[in-house]
Design a protein around this motif. Structure first.
Motif, PDB file in Angstrom:
ATOM      1  N   VAL A 188       0.847  -1.185   0.000  1.00 46.89           N
ATOM      2  CA  VAL A 188       0.000   0.000   0.000  1.00 46.89           C
ATOM      3  C   VAL A 188       0.886   1.238   0.000  1.00 46.89           C
ATOM      4  CG1 VAL A 188      -1.658   1.351   1.366  1.00 46.89           C
ATOM      5  CG2 VAL A 188      -1.923  -1.130   1.168  1.00 46.89           C
ATOM      6  N   ILE A 189       0.508   2.252  -0.792  1.00 47.19           N
ATOM      7  CA  ILE A 189       1.203   3.536  -0.779  1.00 47.19           C
ATOM      8  C   ILE A 189       0.789   4.274   0.487  1.00 47.19           C
ATOM      9  CG2 ILE A 189       1.590   5.722  -1.978  1.00 47.19           C
ATOM     10  CD1 ILE A 189       2.578   3.384  -3.578  1.00 47.19           C
ATOM     11  N   GLU A 190       1.771   4.603   1.340  1.00 47.47           N
ATOM     12  CA  GLU A 190       1.477   5.237   2.621  1.00 47.47           C
ATOM     13  C   GLU A 190       2.135   6.605   2.723  1.00 47.47           C
ATOM     14  OE1 GLU A 190       1.044   1.132   5.304  1.00 47.47           O
ATOM     15  OE2 GLU A 190       2.806   2.432   5.548  1.00 47.47           O
ATOM     16  N   LEU A 191       1.533   7.468   3.558  1.00 51.60           N
ATOM     17  CA  LEU A 191       2.056   8.810   3.779  1.00 51.60           C
ATOM     18  C   LEU A 191       3.053   8.810   4.935  1.00 51.60           C
ATOM     19  CD1 LEU A 191       1.730  11.944   3.164  1.00 51.60           C
ATOM     20  CD2 LEU A 191       0.056  11.940   5.041  1.00 51.60           C
ATOM     21  N   ILE A 192       4.182   9.495   4.746  1.00 52.37           N
ATOM     22  CA  ILE A 192       5.112   9.745   5.848  1.00 52.37           C
ATOM     23  C   ILE A 192       4.637  11.025   6.537  1.00 52.37           C
ATOM     24  CG2 ILE A 192       7.502  10.154   6.523  1.00 52.37           C
ATOM     25  CD1 ILE A 192       7.151   7.458   5.253  1.00 52.37           C
ATOM     26  N   PRO A 193       4.156  10.944   7.774  1.00 53.59           N
ATOM     27  CA  PRO A 193       3.587  12.136   8.420  1.00 53.59           C
ATOM     28  C   PRO A 193       4.625  13.233   8.609  1.00 53.59           C
ATOM     29  CG  PRO A 193       3.027  10.120   9.629  1.00 53.59           C
ATOM     30  CD  PRO A 193       4.097   9.760   8.650  1.00 53.59           C
ATOM     31  N   ASN A 194       4.153  14.485   8.465  1.00 53.43           N
ATOM     32  CA  ASN A 194       4.996  15.633   8.809  1.00 53.43           C
ATOM     33  C   ASN A 194       4.074  16.770   9.214  1.00 53.43           C
ATOM     34  OD1 ASN A 194       4.907  17.896   6.508  1.00 53.43           O
ATOM     35  ND2 ASN A 194       4.741  15.884   5.524  1.00 53.43           N
ATOM     36  N   SER A 195       4.574  17.676  10.028  1.00 56.21           N
ATOM     37  CA  SER A 195       3.769  18.813  10.468  1.00 56.21           C
ATOM     38  C   SER A 195       4.178  20.054   9.697  1.00 56.21           C
ATOM     39  CB  SER A 195       3.972  19.056  11.971  1.00 56.21           C
ATOM     40  OG  SER A 195       5.308  19.413  12.237  1.00 56.21           O
ATOM     41  N   ASP A 196       3.287  21.050   9.665  1.00 62.09           N
ATOM     42  CA  ASP A 196       3.577  22.295   8.956  1.00 62.09           C
ATOM     43  C   ASP A 196       4.842  22.957   9.493  1.00 62.09           C
ATOM     44  OD1 ASP A 196       1.275  21.703   7.672  1.00 62.09           O
ATOM     45  OD2 ASP A 196       0.158  23.490   8.283  1.00 62.09           O
ATOM     46  N   SER A 197       5.031  22.863  10.816  1.00 61.11           N
ATOM     47  CA  SER A 197       6.178  23.531  11.420  1.00 61.11           C
ATOM     48  C   SER A 197       7.493  22.843  11.069  1.00 61.11           C
ATOM     49  CB  SER A 197       6.020  23.580  12.944  1.00 61.11           C
ATOM     50  OG  SER A 197       5.890  22.269  13.475  1.00 61.11           O
ATOM     51  N   ASP A 198       7.442  21.543  10.781  1.00 60.07           N
ATOM     52  CA  ASP A 198       8.659  20.792  10.465  1.00 60.07           C
ATOM     53  C   ASP A 198       8.975  20.779   8.975  1.00 60.07           C
ATOM     54  OD1 ASP A 198       8.918  20.178  13.125  1.00 60.07           O
ATOM     55  OD2 ASP A 198       7.859  18.268  12.963  1.00 60.07           O
ATOM     56  N   ALA A 199       8.055  21.237   8.158  1.00 57.39           N
ATOM     57  CA  ALA A 199       8.236  21.141   6.708  1.00 57.39           C
ATOM     58  C   ALA A 199       9.377  22.035   6.247  1.00 57.39           C
ATOM     59  CB  ALA A 199       6.942  21.530   5.993  1.00 57.39           C
ATOM     60  N   PRO A 200      10.276  21.514   5.416  1.00 56.86           N
ATOM     61  CA  PRO A 200      11.407  22.318   4.939  1.00 56.86           C
ATOM     62  C   PRO A 200      10.962  23.343   3.900  1.00 56.86           C
ATOM     63  CG  PRO A 200      11.409  20.165   3.881  1.00 56.86           C
ATOM     64  CD  PRO A 200      10.309  20.135   4.903  1.00 56.86           C
ATOM     65  N   SER A 201      11.756  24.390   3.743  1.00 57.23           N
ATOM     66  CA  SER A 201      11.475  25.401   2.720  1.00 57.23           C
ATOM     67  C   SER A 201      12.613  25.499   1.714  1.00 57.23           C
ATOM     68  CB  SER A 201      11.245  26.768   3.371  1.00 57.23           C
ATOM     69  OG  SER A 201      12.379  27.156   4.132  1.00 57.23           O
ATOM     70  N   THR A 202      13.710  24.820   2.006  1.00 58.74           N
ATOM     71  CA  THR A 202      14.876  24.845   1.116  1.00 58.74           C
ATOM     72  C   THR A 202      15.198  23.428   0.647  1.00 58.74           C
ATOM     73  OG1 THR A 202      16.470  24.525   2.924  1.00 58.74           O
ATOM     74  CG2 THR A 202      15.816  26.799   2.403  1.00 58.74           C
ATOM     75  N   ILE A 203      16.003  23.354  -0.387  1.00 55.37           N
ATOM     76  CA  ILE A 203      16.423  22.050  -0.892  1.00 55.37           C
ATOM     77  C   ILE A 203      17.290  21.337   0.144  1.00 55.37           C
ATOM     78  CG2 ILE A 203      17.735  20.856  -2.683  1.00 55.37           C
ATOM     79  CD1 ILE A 203      15.047  21.946  -3.632  1.00 55.37           C
ATOM     80  N   THR A 204      18.141  22.092   0.828  1.00 53.42           N
ATOM     81  CA  THR A 204      18.986  21.496   1.876  1.00 53.42           C
ATOM     82  C   THR A 204      18.124  20.898   2.973  1.00 53.42           C
ATOM     83  OG1 THR A 204      20.722  23.107   1.422  1.00 53.42           O
ATOM     84  CG2 THR A 204      20.829  21.945   3.531  1.00 53.42           C
ATOM     85  N   GLY A 205      17.086  21.631   3.384  1.00 52.88           N
ATOM     86  CA  GLY A 205      16.176  21.118   4.398  1.00 52.88           C
ATOM     87  C   GLY A 205      15.410  19.898   3.915  1.00 52.88           C
ATOM     88  N   LEU A 206      15.069  19.898   2.638  1.00 59.83           N
ATOM     89  CA  LEU A 206      14.358  18.748   2.068  1.00 59.83           C
ATOM     90  C   LEU A 206      15.221  17.497   2.120  1.00 59.83           C
ATOM     91  CD1 LEU A 206      11.997  17.508   0.418  1.00 59.83           C
ATOM     92  CD2 LEU A 206      13.237  18.217  -1.639  1.00 59.83           C
ATOM     93  N   VAL A 207      16.492  17.627   1.742  1.00 60.01           N
ATOM     94  CA  VAL A 207      17.410  16.478   1.751  1.00 60.01           C
ATOM     95  C   VAL A 207      17.506  15.887   3.154  1.00 60.01           C
ATOM     96  CG1 VAL A 207      19.801  15.761   1.431  1.00 60.01           C
ATOM     97  CG2 VAL A 207      18.731  17.280  -0.230  1.00 60.01           C
ATOM     98  N   GLY A 208      17.494  16.750   4.160  1.00 60.48           N
ATOM     99  CA  GLY A 208      17.559  16.270   5.534  1.00 60.48           C
ATOM    100  C   GLY A 208      16.314  15.536   5.971  1.00 60.48           C
ATOM    101  N   ALA A 209      15.191  15.764   5.263  1.00 62.03           N
ATOM    102  CA  ALA A 209      13.931  15.118   5.630  1.00 62.03           C
ATOM    103  C   ALA A 209      13.728  13.778   4.935  1.00 62.03           C
ATOM    104  CB  ALA A 209      12.759  16.046   5.307  1.00 62.03           C
ATOM    105  N   ILE A 210      14.467  13.535   3.852  1.00 62.46           N
ATOM    106  CA  ILE A 210      14.302  12.295   3.076  1.00 62.46           C
ATOM    107  C   ILE A 210      15.158  11.187   3.682  1.00 62.46           C
ATOM    108  CG2 ILE A 210      14.599  11.227   0.801  1.00 62.46           C
ATOM    109  CD1 ILE A 210      14.140  13.939  -0.464  1.00 62.46           C
ATOM    110  N   SER A 211      14.588   9.988   3.773  1.00 62.27           N
ATOM    111  CA  SER A 211      15.322   8.855   4.338  1.00 62.27           C
ATOM    112  C   SER A 211      16.553   8.527   3.503  1.00 62.27           C
ATOM    113  CB  SER A 211      14.412   7.625   4.399  1.00 62.27           C
ATOM    114  OG  SER A 211      15.162   6.466   4.745  1.00 62.27           O
ATOM    115  N   PRO A 212      17.730   8.365   4.157  1.00 61.37           N
ATOM    116  CA  PRO A 212      18.944   7.998   3.419  1.00 61.37           C
ATOM    117  C   PRO A 212      19.076   6.496   3.207  1.00 61.37           C
ATOM    118  CG  PRO A 212      19.482   8.394   5.718  1.00 61.37           C
ATOM    119  CD  PRO A 212      18.009   8.645   5.579  1.00 61.37           C
TER     120      PRO A 212
END
Length: 338
Positions: free
Chosen positions: A211-235
């Motif tokens: 099943v395709i599932e959502l990885i939860p995140n909150s508005d306050s934790d959401a990144p606004s930059t590409i660098t922040g996005l990379v830190g949020a994606i599982s390595p």
């Protein structure tokens, strides 16, 4: 959410008959094959029958688990019609969202000047004479809302009824393929498509249930930059990521807001990784199809990588704002002796 659904020629024809023939009381409309189509027309019970009497005909068509559009001749002077969107609580969540988000399209394509008012109903008794009386009394007390405000409220209500995200809906992609998607994932994609929410929708495939599932995140934790996005994606695990990004041209110019799609599949060892390698490429096209066609997301650029270090602000901007090629004018070679 833009559903991409439009009125069929058959519906337009039937609607014109409703407008021109005063012996007709109503027109029932549904959604089939990505199109608004007529279900049936209703005639007045008699030349002298009133609205309350003619309403009784709806009983045969109102079902407890199926949404329906109901266009009724209610007034003696123009505009004559009321457009009712009936979305029962027992209807499937996707159908609720689809009917709620398409109702404005229905009225606009048929001509909003023909409708004096619209109404949203979830129970059959709201479509009785008493139900319409309550609707009228409520309208007298309520501050008027725009059509867009009413529609947005109904879409949000349908999404809220999706629950806490524990439901799963089968999205039909082709004759041979259905993709199971968690309800909260569909809701998050729809919000992103409307420019709402945190701006980040990250999806994974449950290897046990597929099943395709959502990885939860909150508005306050959401990144606004590409660098922040990379830190949020599982390595260590694959992800499908949709990211709303405000891009600034590196050589000057106006900013633009875009939605980017990243498919990341890190090279990890083990049997689980082998299954990931099989599942994710198969589902990538399907996820994009759901995002664009079901949720109305316009993806500006797609990125597919294994190493997260490849995702940088510079690499993304170079894709969004490619340098124009400088063409050198052809020069005729000099003749010998000159």
């Amino acid at each position: 959410m833009q559903s991409g659904i439009s009125a069929s020629q058959e519906l337009v024809s039937q609607f014109n008959k409703l407008l021109s023939d005063s012996s007709l009381f109503g027109l029932l409309v549904t959604i089939t094959s990505e199109s608004l189509t007529p279900l049936t027309t209703l005639s007045r019970t008699s030349p002298s029958s009133d609205f309350a009497t003619d309403l009784k005909q709806l009983t045969d068509y109102i079902k407890p688990d199926e949404a329906l559009y109901i266009l009724l001749r209610r007034y003696e002077s123009a505009p004559y019609l009321i457009a009712v969107t009936y979305v029962p609580d027992a209807a499937k969540v996707r159908q609720k969202m689809l009917f709620a988000s398409t109702r404005l399209t229905l009225v606009r394509e048929l001509g909003s000047e023909h409708f004096r008012e619209t109404m949203f109903a979830t129970m059959a008794n709201e479509l009785s004479a008493d139900g319409f009386d309550k609707h009228d009394r409520h309208n007298e007390l309520e501050a008027p809302l725009t059509e867009e405000e009413r529609t947005l409220g109904e879409v949000k209500r349908a999404e809220a009824e999706a629950g806490a995200g524990t439901g799963v809906r089968e999205i039909h992609l082709s004759k041979t393929m259905n993709m199971p998607v968690a309800t909260d994932a569909l809701v998050a994609l729809s919000a992103l498509g409307r420019g709402e929410g945190s701006g980040l929708v990250m999806l994974k495939i449950n290897p046990d249930t597929e099943v395709i599932e959502l990885i939860p995140n909150s508005d306050s934790d959401a990144p606004s930059t590409i660098t922040g996005l990379v830190g949020a994606i599982s390595p260590t695990e694959p992800r499908f990521t949709f990211f709303r990004y405000t891009a600034t041209p590196p050589r000057g110019g106006d900013e633009k807001k875009v939605v980017l799609f990243f498919y990341t599949n890190p090279p990890t060892p083990g049997t689980k990784a082998i299954k990931y390698r099989m599942l994710y490429p198969l589902m990538k096209r399907a996820v994009l199809e759901v995002a664009t066609k079901e949720a109305g997301i316009e993806v500006e650029k797609k990125f597919e990588l294994e190493d997260l270090s490849e995702i940088t602000e510079q690499s993304v901007l170079s894709e969004l704002f490619p340098e124009a090629e400088t063409k050198t004018a052809f020069r005729r070679p000099k003749r010998p002796g000159r």
